[in-house]
Write a protein that holds these residues in place. Sequence first.
Motif, PDB file in Angstrom:
ATOM      1  N   ILE A  76      -4.587  -9.120 -11.124  1.00 47.34           N
ATOM      2  CA  ILE A  76      -3.235  -8.888 -10.633  1.00 47.34           C
ATOM      3  C   ILE A  76      -2.741  -9.997  -9.699  1.00 47.34           C
ATOM      4  O   ILE A  76      -1.577 -10.393  -9.755  1.00 47.34           O
ATOM      5  N   SER A  77      -3.609 -10.541  -8.856  1.00 48.82           N
ATOM      6  CA  SER A  77      -3.172 -11.582  -7.927  1.00 48.82           C
ATOM      7  C   SER A  77      -2.883 -12.895  -8.658  1.00 48.82           C
ATOM      8  O   SER A  77      -1.908 -13.591  -8.337  1.00 48.82           O
ATOM      9  N   PHE A  78      -3.723 -13.249  -9.639  1.00 55.29           N
ATOM     10  CA  PHE A  78      -3.488 -14.481 -10.402  1.00 55.29           C
ATOM     11  C   PHE A  78      -2.181 -14.361 -11.181  1.00 55.29           C
ATOM     12  O   PHE A  78      -1.409 -15.325 -11.259  1.00 55.29           O
ATOM     13  N   SER A 114       0.827  -1.203   0.000  1.00 57.88           N
ATOM     14  CA  SER A 114       0.000   0.000   0.000  1.00 57.88           C
ATOM     15  C   SER A 114       0.863   1.256   0.000  1.00 57.88           C
ATOM     16  O   SER A 114       0.606   2.208  -0.727  1.00 57.88           O
ATOM     17  N   PHE A 115       1.917   1.229   0.827  1.00 58.99           N
ATOM     18  CA  PHE A 115       2.816   2.372   0.884  1.00 58.99           C
ATOM     19  C   PHE A 115       3.516   2.582  -0.451  1.00 58.99           C
ATOM     20  O   PHE A 115       3.639   3.706  -0.939  1.00 58.99           O
ATOM     21  N   SER A 116       3.953   1.469  -1.053  1.00 51.90           N
ATOM     22  CA  SER A 116       4.644   1.550  -2.345  1.00 51.90           C
ATOM     23  C   SER A 116       3.748   2.127  -3.422  1.00 51.90           C
ATOM     24  O   SER A 116       4.166   2.975  -4.211  1.00 51.90           O
ATOM     25  N   ASN A 121      -0.635  -1.300  -9.430  1.00 49.85           N
ATOM     26  CA  ASN A 121       0.407  -1.704  -8.478  1.00 49.85           C
ATOM     27  C   ASN A 121       1.178  -2.921  -8.993  1.00 49.85           C
ATOM     28  O   ASN A 121       1.070  -4.024  -8.469  1.00 49.85           O
ATOM     29  N   ILE A 122       1.957  -2.675 -10.036  1.00 43.37           N
ATOM     30  CA  ILE A 122       2.732  -3.743 -10.653  1.00 43.37           C
ATOM     31  C   ILE A 122       3.993  -3.120 -11.238  1.00 43.37           C
ATOM     32  O   ILE A 122       4.023  -1.923 -11.545  1.00 43.37           O
TER      33      ILE A 122
END
Length: 300
Positions: free
Chosen positions: A229-231, A65-67, A256-257
Amino acid sequence: MSPTEKKVTEIPNPFVPVKKKAPAKRKTATQKKKEQKNVIYWRIAIAGLLLILLSPFYYGYVLRSFSATWRWVLDIGQDTRYRTYKNFNVRIPAGFTVHGIDVSSYQGKINWQKVKAMNDDDVHVTFAFIKATEGVLSVDPYFQRNWREAPKAGIICGAYHYFLPQKSGVWQARFFLQTVKIEKGDLPMVVDVEQLYRTAPAKMREQLTSFINHIENKTGVKPIIYTNISFYQDYLQGYFDDYTLWIAHYYQPVLNISNKTNWQFWQHSDKARINGINQKVDFNIFRGDSTAFRKLLISQ
């Protein structure tokens, strides 16, 4: 004390009342049980807090989350606004100029002319990914109509296949190609893979490889891989790096990748409202500008 000194013993005054100490109150069995329960509750609470604080999942979530937030703030090349477009009823990440949707039979009968005409502060639908097939038997009942009518309205289209890893990859690719006739100016074909369906990850990747190889051999164009994104992070990352990716990751100002990942499409919301469509729609952006988008289209 000298031998001549005598120890004088103080004689209590009988006229002064002696204060008696009150006897200590004994705790009842109920009070003792209540105190024991309180101690147990506190111990459980402290233990739970320690588990959370020491958990790598907790720290991983906080760091991710911070990133994401830090990347959003420091990304100099991208407008950092994440504003709501009332007509579309969604927040859209800033800094992107090519927008699109993806549809299936869930959206029902679509008025593509109204879709194309919709505009909110220069945001409009440029492209649409349309579901064609699933597995080895299922054809989307609205595919042929959408595939015919959307280009008439001036929307650039691509067809997608919903992949079932427990089925033969080659047979699914053949079924997809039998249903979809691609032409010059279309987007590359898409394979949608987002669940294992009790298939081992290695087996899923084996069937997916067979699918995309067959599509590429027959069309001369590498298909796009769609996933969430999770898969992707759990099962695909590092295995299909040469292929264009379309990633689902909702309600975020940035994807977020890693920027090194070959993603070109981002499905950032599943709640858009589009004129001419009666149901909610997935909303997408293309990573580059209109020139880069045109280069991605099938050229022959």
